[in-house]
Design an enzyme around this catalytic site. Structure first.
Site, mmCIF file in Angstrom:
data_model
loop_
_atom_site.group_PDB
_atom_site.id
_atom_site.type_symbol
_atom_site.label_atom_id
_atom_site.label_comp_id
_atom_site.label_asym_id
_atom_site.label_seq_id
_atom_site.Cartn_x
_atom_site.Cartn_y
_atom_site.Cartn_z
ATOM 1 N N GLY A 172 -3.361 -0.778 -0.314
ATOM 2 C CA GLY A 172 -2.142 -0.951 -1.090
ATOM 3 C C GLY A 172 -1.246 -1.963 -0.412
ATOM 4 O O GLY A 172 -1.423 -2.265 0.773
ATOM 5 N N GLN A 174 6.770 -5.761 1.739
ATOM 6 C CA GLN A 174 6.025 -6.064 2.967
ATOM 7 C C GLN A 174 5.757 -7.554 3.152
ATOM 8 O O GLN A 174 5.455 -7.991 4.261
ATOM 9 C CB GLN A 174 4.685 -5.316 2.961
ATOM 10 C CG GLN A 174 4.844 -3.812 3.103
ATOM 11 C CD GLN A 174 3.501 -3.126 3.048
ATOM 12 O OE1 GLN A 174 2.958 -2.903 1.964
ATOM 13 N NE2 GLN A 174 2.929 -2.798 4.199
ATOM 14 N N CYS A 205 -0.343 1.882 7.957
ATOM 15 C CA CYS A 205 0.445 0.923 7.184
ATOM 16 C C CYS A 205 0.209 -0.472 7.754
ATOM 17 O O CYS A 205 0.210 -0.646 8.975
ATOM 18 C CB CYS A 205 1.931 1.273 7.264
ATOM 19 S SG CYS A 205 3.005 0.154 6.350
ATOM 20 N N LEU A 206 0.034 -1.445 6.889
ATOM 21 C CA LEU A 206 -0.177 -2.824 7.348
ATOM 22 C C LEU A 206 1.040 -3.346 8.099
ATOM 23 O O LEU A 206 0.926 -4.267 8.898
ATOM 24 C CB LEU A 206 -0.500 -3.735 6.157
ATOM 25 C CG LEU A 206 -1.818 -3.412 5.429
ATOM 26 C CD1 LEU A 206 -1.954 -4.267 4.188
ATOM 27 C CD2 LEU A 206 -3.014 -3.599 6.355
ATOM 28 N N HIS A 237 3.434 6.148 -0.839
ATOM 29 C CA HIS A 237 3.647 5.283 0.324
ATOM 30 C C HIS A 237 4.223 3.927 -0.132
ATOM 31 O O HIS A 237 5.163 3.409 0.486
ATOM 32 C CB HIS A 237 2.296 5.107 1.035
ATOM 33 C CG HIS A 237 2.280 4.178 2.197
ATOM 34 N ND1 HIS A 237 2.055 4.598 3.500
ATOM 35 C CD2 HIS A 237 2.436 2.823 2.271
ATOM 36 C CE1 HIS A 237 2.086 3.547 4.307
ATOM 37 N NE2 HIS A 237 2.309 2.456 3.596
ATOM 38 N N GLU A 238 3.674 3.377 -1.228
ATOM 39 C CA GLU A 238 4.149 2.064 -1.709
ATOM 40 C C GLU A 238 5.549 2.164 -2.329
ATOM 41 O O GLU A 238 6.388 1.277 -2.120
ATOM 42 C CB GLU A 238 3.166 1.454 -2.722
ATOM 43 C CG GLU A 238 1.737 1.269 -2.230
ATOM 44 C CD GLU A 238 1.598 0.623 -0.873
ATOM 45 O OE1 GLU A 238 2.519 -0.075 -0.428
ATOM 46 O OE2 GLU A 238 0.553 0.841 -0.237
ATOM 47 N N HIS A 278 8.052 2.035 0.274
ATOM 48 C CA HIS A 278 8.353 0.666 0.728
ATOM 49 C C HIS A 278 9.412 0.031 -0.175
ATOM 50 O O HIS A 278 10.340 -0.628 0.300
ATOM 51 C CB HIS A 278 7.104 -0.213 0.704
ATOM 52 C CG HIS A 278 6.220 -0.088 1.903
ATOM 53 N ND1 HIS A 278 6.669 -0.304 3.185
ATOM 54 C CD2 HIS A 278 4.906 0.199 2.034
ATOM 55 C CE1 HIS A 278 5.667 -0.146 4.041
ATOM 56 N NE2 HIS A 278 4.576 0.156 3.361
HETATM 57 O O1 GNR Z 1 -4.143 0.245 3.820
HETATM 58 C C1 GNR Z 1 -3.430 1.255 3.823
HETATM 59 N N1 GNR Z 1 -4.009 2.462 4.020
HETATM 60 C C2 GNR Z 1 -3.344 3.669 3.829
HETATM 61 C C3 GNR Z 1 -3.960 4.818 4.306
HETATM 62 C C4 GNR Z 1 -3.352 6.046 4.129
HETATM 63 C C5 GNR Z 1 -2.155 6.117 3.483
HETATM 64 C C6 GNR Z 1 -1.522 4.980 3.016
HETATM 65 C C7 GNR Z 1 -2.120 3.764 3.179
HETATM 66 S S1 GNR Z 1 -1.350 2.348 2.555
HETATM 67 C C8 GNR Z 1 -1.965 1.130 3.647
HETATM 68 C C9 GNR Z 1 -1.535 -0.258 3.210
HETATM 69 C C10 GNR Z 1 -0.032 -0.371 3.288
HETATM 70 O O2 GNR Z 1 0.591 -0.469 4.302
HETATM 71 N N2 GNR Z 1 0.617 -0.284 2.170
HETATM 72 O O3 GNR Z 1 1.948 -0.315 2.151
HETATM 73 NI NI NI Z 2 2.570 0.445 4.087
#
Ligand code: GNR
Ligand code: NI
Length: 185
Positions: free
Chosen positions: A46, A51, A91-92, A133-134, A137
């Protein structure tokens, strides 16, 4: 298409609230396409526009292993949440750190797709985790905020230190700037 730079926690832009998209024009479509390319290249499941430094309510998700099901969410809204579940998250924008986070087990979400068509989905499992999670953000939140202050401070300090080392390396690999004849005169 282009791979965009992903901001690293604790960049202040990651804590700003993103604005709704008013019109899905060619600029927004290009951003969506670049975000998808950036997510796949990372690789991640995601990515939120925040980001990549764009404070717009856009996120892309693909939880499949073969990158076969890209989902684009523009102006997403959670209309129902049910249950609680704990998943390990990464998270990236927080490279190298993973921890457990409690979120709703299922979410019903409505959003616009890349063509501006409204869709509504009922998500559970990893998709529900990723959607929440997104959306976090887009509201200026990063998963480390759910951890204890001890853990989140440790992560913050390590990432600041790593960032400083990367900047120092970039500086050293740059050829030394020479004093120009004009400046010497
Ligand atoms: O790549 C991602 N893997 C992930 C694994 C578990 C819960 C959430 C994520 S999202 C993350 C990519 C990211 O940072 N998205 O904002
Ligand atoms: Ni993230």
């Amino acid at each position: 298409m282009a791979i965009l730079d992903v901001l690293t926690y604790p960049d202040p832009l990651l804590h700003r609230i993103a604005e709704p998209v008013k019109i899905i024009d060619s600029k927004i479509k290009k951003l969506v396409d670049d975000m998808a390319e950036t997510m796949y290249a990372a690789p991640g499941i995601g990515l939120a526009a925040t980001q990549v430094g764009e404070l717009k309510r856009i996120m892309v998700i693909d939880i499949t292993e073969d990158k076969s099901q890209l989902r684009v969410f523009i102006n997403p809204e959670v209309i129902r949440k049910e249950g609680l579940a704990v998943h390990e998250e990464g998270c990236l924008s927080v490279p190298g750190f993973y921890d457990k986070v409690e979120r709703a087990e299922t979410v019903m979400v409505t959003a616009l797709d890349r063509e501006g068509q409204r869709f509504t989905i009922n998500a559970s499992g990893l998709l529900a985790v990723c959607i929440q999670h997104e959306i976090d953000h887009l509201d200026g939140h990063v998963f480390v905020e759910y951890l204890s202050p001890l853990k989140s401070n440790r992560i913050k300090n390590k990432l600041i230190k790593r960032q400083r080392e990367l900047e120092r390396e970039a500086e050293l690999s740059q050829p030394r700037r020479r004093i120009s004849a004009a400046a010497r005169a």
